[in-house]
Design a protein around this motif. Structure first.
Motif, PDB file in Angstrom:
ATOM      1  N   TRP A  14       0.828  -1.204   0.000  1.00 14.97           N
ATOM      2  CA  TRP A  14       0.000   0.000   0.000  1.00 14.97           C
ATOM      3  C   TRP A  14       0.862   1.253   0.000  1.00 14.97           C
ATOM      4  CZ3 TRP A  14      -3.594  -1.438   4.714  1.00 14.97           C
ATOM      5  CH2 TRP A  14      -4.440  -2.497   4.348  1.00 14.97           C
ATOM      6  N   ALA A  15       1.942   1.212   0.761  1.00 15.43           N
ATOM      7  CA  ALA A  15       2.759   2.411   0.948  1.00 15.43           C
ATOM      8  C   ALA A  15       3.570   2.768  -0.292  1.00 15.43           C
ATOM      9  CB  ALA A  15       3.694   2.228   2.142  1.00 15.43           C
ATOM     10  N   ASP A  16       4.109   1.755  -0.986  1.00 16.89           N
ATOM     11  CA  ASP A  16       5.002   2.105  -2.107  1.00 16.89           C
ATOM     12  C   ASP A  16       4.463   1.698  -3.478  1.00 16.89           C
ATOM     13  OD1 ASP A  16       5.562  -0.652  -2.428  1.00 16.89           O
ATOM     14  OD2 ASP A  16       7.405  -0.544  -1.272  1.00 16.89           O
ATOM     15  N   GLY A  17       3.467   0.798  -3.510  1.00 15.81           N
ATOM     16  CA  GLY A  17       2.888   0.396  -4.787  1.00 15.81           C
ATOM     17  C   GLY A  17       3.883  -0.201  -5.771  1.00 15.81           C
ATOM     18  N   SER A  18       5.013  -0.673  -5.276  1.00 11.67           N
ATOM     19  CA  SER A  18       6.085  -1.123  -6.166  1.00 11.67           C
ATOM     20  C   SER A  18       5.841  -2.534  -6.672  1.00 11.67           C
ATOM     21  CB  SER A  18       7.424  -1.070  -5.439  1.00 11.67           C
ATOM     22  OG  SER A  18       7.493  -2.059  -4.437  1.00 11.67           O
ATOM     23  N   ASP A  19       6.488  -2.836  -7.804  1.00 13.42           N
ATOM     24  CA  ASP A  19       6.387  -4.174  -8.368  1.00 13.42           C
ATOM     25  C   ASP A  19       6.996  -5.215  -7.428  1.00 13.42           C
ATOM     26  OD1 ASP A  19       5.658  -5.864 -10.663  1.00 13.42           O
ATOM     27  OD2 ASP A  19       7.818  -6.185 -10.832  1.00 13.42           O
ATOM     28  N   SER A  20       8.082  -4.834  -6.753  1.00 11.60           N
ATOM     29  CA  SER A  20       8.722  -5.784  -5.841  1.00 11.60           C
ATOM     30  C   SER A  20       7.818  -6.087  -4.646  1.00 11.60           C
ATOM     31  CB  SER A  20      10.075  -5.247  -5.368  1.00 11.60           C
ATOM     32  OG  SER A  20       9.911  -4.027  -4.670  1.00 11.60           O
ATOM     33  N   SER A  21       7.137  -5.089  -4.121  1.00  7.91           N
ATOM     34  CA  SER A  21       6.218  -5.314  -3.004  1.00  7.91           C
ATOM     35  C   SER A  21       5.015  -6.139  -3.452  1.00  7.91           C
ATOM     36  CB  SER A  21       5.748  -3.984  -2.418  1.00  7.91           C
ATOM     37  OG  SER A  21       6.817  -3.296  -1.810  1.00  7.91           O
ATOM     38  N   ARG A  22       4.583  -5.923  -4.682  1.00  2.98           N
ATOM     39  CA  ARG A  22       3.471  -6.710  -5.228  1.00  2.98           C
ATOM     40  C   ARG A  22       3.877  -8.177  -5.356  1.00  2.98           C
ATOM     41  NH1 ARG A  22      -1.195  -5.520  -8.504  1.00  2.98           N
ATOM     42  NH2 ARG A  22      -1.661  -7.125 -10.047  1.00  2.98           N
ATOM     43  N   LYS A  23       5.041  -8.427  -5.938  1.00  7.79           N
ATOM     44  CA  LYS A  23       5.497  -9.807  -6.125  1.00  7.79           C
ATOM     45  C   LYS A  23       5.761 -10.502  -4.791  1.00  7.79           C
ATOM     46  CE  LYS A  23       7.486  -9.181 -10.728  1.00  7.79           C
ATOM     47  NZ  LYS A  23       8.741  -9.107 -11.528  1.00  7.79           N
ATOM     48  N   ALA A  24       6.099  -9.733  -3.759  1.00  5.14           N
ATOM     49  CA  ALA A  24       6.346 -10.330  -2.447  1.00  5.14           C
ATOM     50  C   ALA A  24       5.088 -10.951  -1.849  1.00  5.14           C
ATOM     51  CB  ALA A  24       6.912  -9.273  -1.499  1.00  5.14           C
ATOM     52  N   LEU A  25       3.924 -10.592  -2.400  1.00  5.60           N
ATOM     53  CA  LEU A  25       2.662 -11.125  -1.889  1.00  5.60           C
ATOM     54  C   LEU A  25       2.230 -12.404  -2.590  1.00  5.60           C
ATOM     55  CD1 LEU A  25       0.632  -7.790  -1.562  1.00  5.60           C
ATOM     56  CD2 LEU A  25       2.023  -8.932   0.170  1.00  5.60           C
ATOM     57  N   LEU A  26       2.938 -12.807  -3.625  1.00  3.10           N
ATOM     58  CA  LEU A  26       2.544 -14.004  -4.373  1.00  3.10           C
ATOM     59  C   LEU A  26       2.455 -15.270  -3.517  1.00  3.10           C
ATOM     60  CD1 LEU A  26       4.432 -13.447  -7.756  1.00  3.10           C
ATOM     61  CD2 LEU A  26       1.940 -13.562  -7.417  1.00  3.10           C
ATOM     62  N   ASP A  30      -5.705 -20.650  -9.234  1.00  2.00           N
ATOM     63  CA  ASP A  30      -4.680 -20.995 -10.214  1.00  2.00           C
ATOM     64  C   ASP A  30      -5.108 -20.754 -11.656  1.00  2.00           C
ATOM     65  OD1 ASP A  30      -2.946 -21.719  -8.198  1.00  2.00           O
ATOM     66  OD2 ASP A  30      -3.326 -23.868  -8.364  1.00  2.00           O
ATOM     67  N   ARG A  31      -6.307 -20.230 -11.877  1.00  2.00           N
ATOM     68  CA  ARG A  31      -6.701 -19.903 -13.247  1.00  2.00           C
ATOM     69  C   ARG A  31      -5.774 -18.826 -13.818  1.00  2.00           C
ATOM     70  NH1 ARG A  31     -12.863 -18.335 -12.369  1.00  2.00           N
ATOM     71  NH2 ARG A  31     -11.928 -17.586 -10.418  1.00  2.00           N
ATOM     72  N   PRO A  32      -5.426 -18.923 -15.096  1.00  2.00           N
ATOM     73  CA  PRO A  32      -4.554 -17.904 -15.693  1.00  2.00           C
ATOM     74  C   PRO A  32      -5.131 -16.504 -15.502  1.00  2.00           C
ATOM     75  CG  PRO A  32      -4.795 -19.757 -17.185  1.00  2.00           C
ATOM     76  CD  PRO A  32      -5.760 -19.996 -16.060  1.00  2.00           C
ATOM     77  N   GLY A  33      -4.306 -15.605 -14.987  1.00  2.00           N
ATOM     78  CA  GLY A  33      -4.719 -14.224 -14.770  1.00  2.00           C
ATOM     79  C   GLY A  33      -5.268 -13.934 -13.399  1.00  2.00           C
ATOM     80  N   ASN A  34      -5.579 -14.981 -12.629  1.00  2.00           N
ATOM     81  CA  ASN A  34      -6.219 -14.726 -11.340  1.00  2.00           C
ATOM     82  C   ASN A  34      -5.245 -14.169 -10.305  1.00  2.00           C
ATOM     83  OD1 ASN A  34      -7.645 -15.717  -8.552  1.00  2.00           O
ATOM     84  ND2 ASN A  34      -9.148 -15.305 -10.168  1.00  2.00           N
ATOM     85  N   ASN A  35      -3.969 -14.521 -10.409  1.00  2.00           N
ATOM     86  CA  ASN A  35      -2.996 -13.952  -9.472  1.00  2.00           C
ATOM     87  C   ASN A  35      -3.043 -12.433  -9.487  1.00  2.00           C
ATOM     88  OD1 ASN A  35      -2.040 -16.369  -8.517  1.00  2.00           O
ATOM     89  ND2 ASN A  35       0.000 -16.205  -9.417  1.00  2.00           N
ATOM     90  N   ASP A  36      -3.042 -11.845 -10.670  1.00  2.00           N
ATOM     91  CA  ASP A  36      -3.047 -10.385 -10.758  1.00  2.00           C
ATOM     92  C   ASP A  36      -4.351  -9.792 -10.241  1.00  2.00           C
ATOM     93  OD1 ASP A  36      -0.501  -9.528 -11.663  1.00  2.00           O
ATOM     94  OD2 ASP A  36      -0.950 -10.288 -13.662  1.00  2.00           O
ATOM     95  N   ILE A  37      -5.448 -10.491 -10.456  1.00  2.00           N
ATOM     96  CA  ILE A  37      -6.718 -10.034  -9.906  1.00  2.00           C
ATOM     97  C   ILE A  37      -6.646  -9.971  -8.381  1.00  2.00           C
ATOM     98  CG2 ILE A  37      -9.106 -10.783  -9.500  1.00  2.00           C
ATOM     99  CD1 ILE A  37      -9.099 -11.755 -12.448  1.00  2.00           C
ATOM    100  N   GLN A  38      -6.115 -11.027  -7.769  1.00  2.00           N
ATOM    101  CA  GLN A  38      -6.037 -11.058  -6.306  1.00  2.00           C
ATOM    102  C   GLN A  38      -5.054 -10.018  -5.775  1.00  2.00           C
ATOM    103  OE1 GLN A  38      -8.339 -12.621  -4.850  1.00  2.00           O
ATOM    104  NE2 GLN A  38      -9.025 -13.808  -6.625  1.00  2.00           N
ATOM    105  N   LEU A  39      -3.968  -9.806  -6.480  1.00  2.00           N
ATOM    106  CA  LEU A  39      -3.015  -8.777  -6.067  1.00  2.00           C
ATOM    107  C   LEU A  39      -3.632  -7.382  -6.190  1.00  2.00           C
ATOM    108  CD1 LEU A  39       0.229 -10.247  -7.669  1.00  2.00           C
ATOM    109  CD2 LEU A  39      -0.348 -10.211  -5.234  1.00  2.00           C
TER     110      LEU A  39
END
Length: 309
Positions: free
Chosen positions: A164-176, A211-220
């Motif tokens: 939330w604080a930085d909106g960075s790609d690295s912080s997003r990927k850390a939630l996978l 695990d449906r294609p594209g759902n990871n980004d939806i959840q993120l």
């Protein structure tokens, strides 16, 4: 805090009764197919069941028949969850505001303008938006591990708050890792004393959809949008104080995601809230339905059925 431990007797067996029928329906709302489960008499008081992450209306499969003899019960799936459409995130905003609008549209299409709500996890911010938009329509709440106070966001939320604080790609990927089968199993089993009461069908069902294609980004996207719920808390708490909706809290006290810290503050704004902390984790219905169903039925009969419609 007027918090009481629950040792309710099990629900009365319906083995010798005709079980209520659940219907599996869809409606088109703003061009999207929204799936929902429906049971109970059409003219009975309505209870809207709003599911959490990462599941769907599947989480209410045991509760619906236990209420449908007396209530008109509706459990929808949000877009990207369960059997509802999963539109491309480039063309659809996966936000709690949008989910609230679609659930409101579903209720309008069904001609429902008075309802109690069962809110859990993501279902809480969806339900809160309905309540803030239509405070006169809500007859009461059942809150199960659903947050409305800053106190309820503890250690689990720290990496999400970083995003939330930085909106960075690295912080997003850390939630996978939150979207993996290990975490999904954790959500169902952590804090549960008897794992044999938890069906493994739960995580098989949920993970297949995650695990449906594209759902990871939806959840993120939804993890990021969850930050929009916090500024609503003061408005929501003012709504509680003004409208005093009847509320039953049935909360898994061992939940790491939404710990019991989030259950206590409701009392500050709703002195008559009824609070039961159950010895279980996040998905309390999975192993404590025998305790929860009698509490829910008694609460609805006493505090909701009697409210003018």
């Amino acid at each position: 805090m007027n918090t009481v431990a629950s040792n309710a007797t099990p629900a009365v067996s319906i083995a010798n009764a005709t079980p209520p029928v659940t219907h599996y329906r869809t409606a088109t709302i703003d061009g999207l197919t929204i799936f929902f489960r429906e049971a109970g008499p059409q003219d009975a008081p309505v209870v809207l069941l709003l599911h959490g992450f990462p599941t769907s209306s599947h989480m209410f499969r045991q509760l619906m028949p236990a209420l449908a003899d007396r209530y008109h019960v509706i459990a929808p799936d949000y877009p990207g969850f369960g059997q509802s459409d999963m539109p491309d995130r480039a063309k659809f905003a996966y936000t709690f505001d949008r989910f609230g609008e679609l659930m409101d549209g579903l209720l309008d299409q069904l001609g429902i303008n008075r309802y109690a709500m069962y809110v859990m996890d993501y279902g809480a911010p969806v339900g809160w938006r309905l309540a803030l938009k239509h405070p006169d329509r809500v007859t009461g709440f059942i809150v199960q591990n659903g947050n409305a106070y800053d106190e309820g966001l503890k250690a689990f939320w720290d990496p999400i708050k970083t995003y939330w604080a930085d909106g960075s790609d690295s912080s997003r990927k850390a939630l996978l890792p939150l979207l993996t089968i290990e975490t999904t199993i954790f959500q169902y089993t952590d804090g549960v004393s008897d794992r044999t009461r938890i069906s493994p069908d739960n995580w098989v069902h949920d993970q297949a959809l995650l695990d449906r294609p594209g759902n990871n980004d939806i959840q993120l996207d939804l993890f990021y949008d969850y930050r929009t719920n916090l500024p609503l808390y003061p408005q929501l708490q003012a709504y509680f104080r003004e409208f005093k909706p009847p509320m039953l809290i049935v909360w898994g006290k061992n939940d790491f995601i939404f710990p019991a810290d989030g259950a206590y503050p409701y009392k500050n704004d709703l002195p008559e809230v009824e609070t039961h902390l159950l010895d279980t984790g996040h998905f309390a219905l999975e192993d404590k339905a025998d305790e929860m169903v009698p509490l829910i039925r008694e609460f609805l009969a006493r505090r909701v059925d009697s409210k003018p419609r």
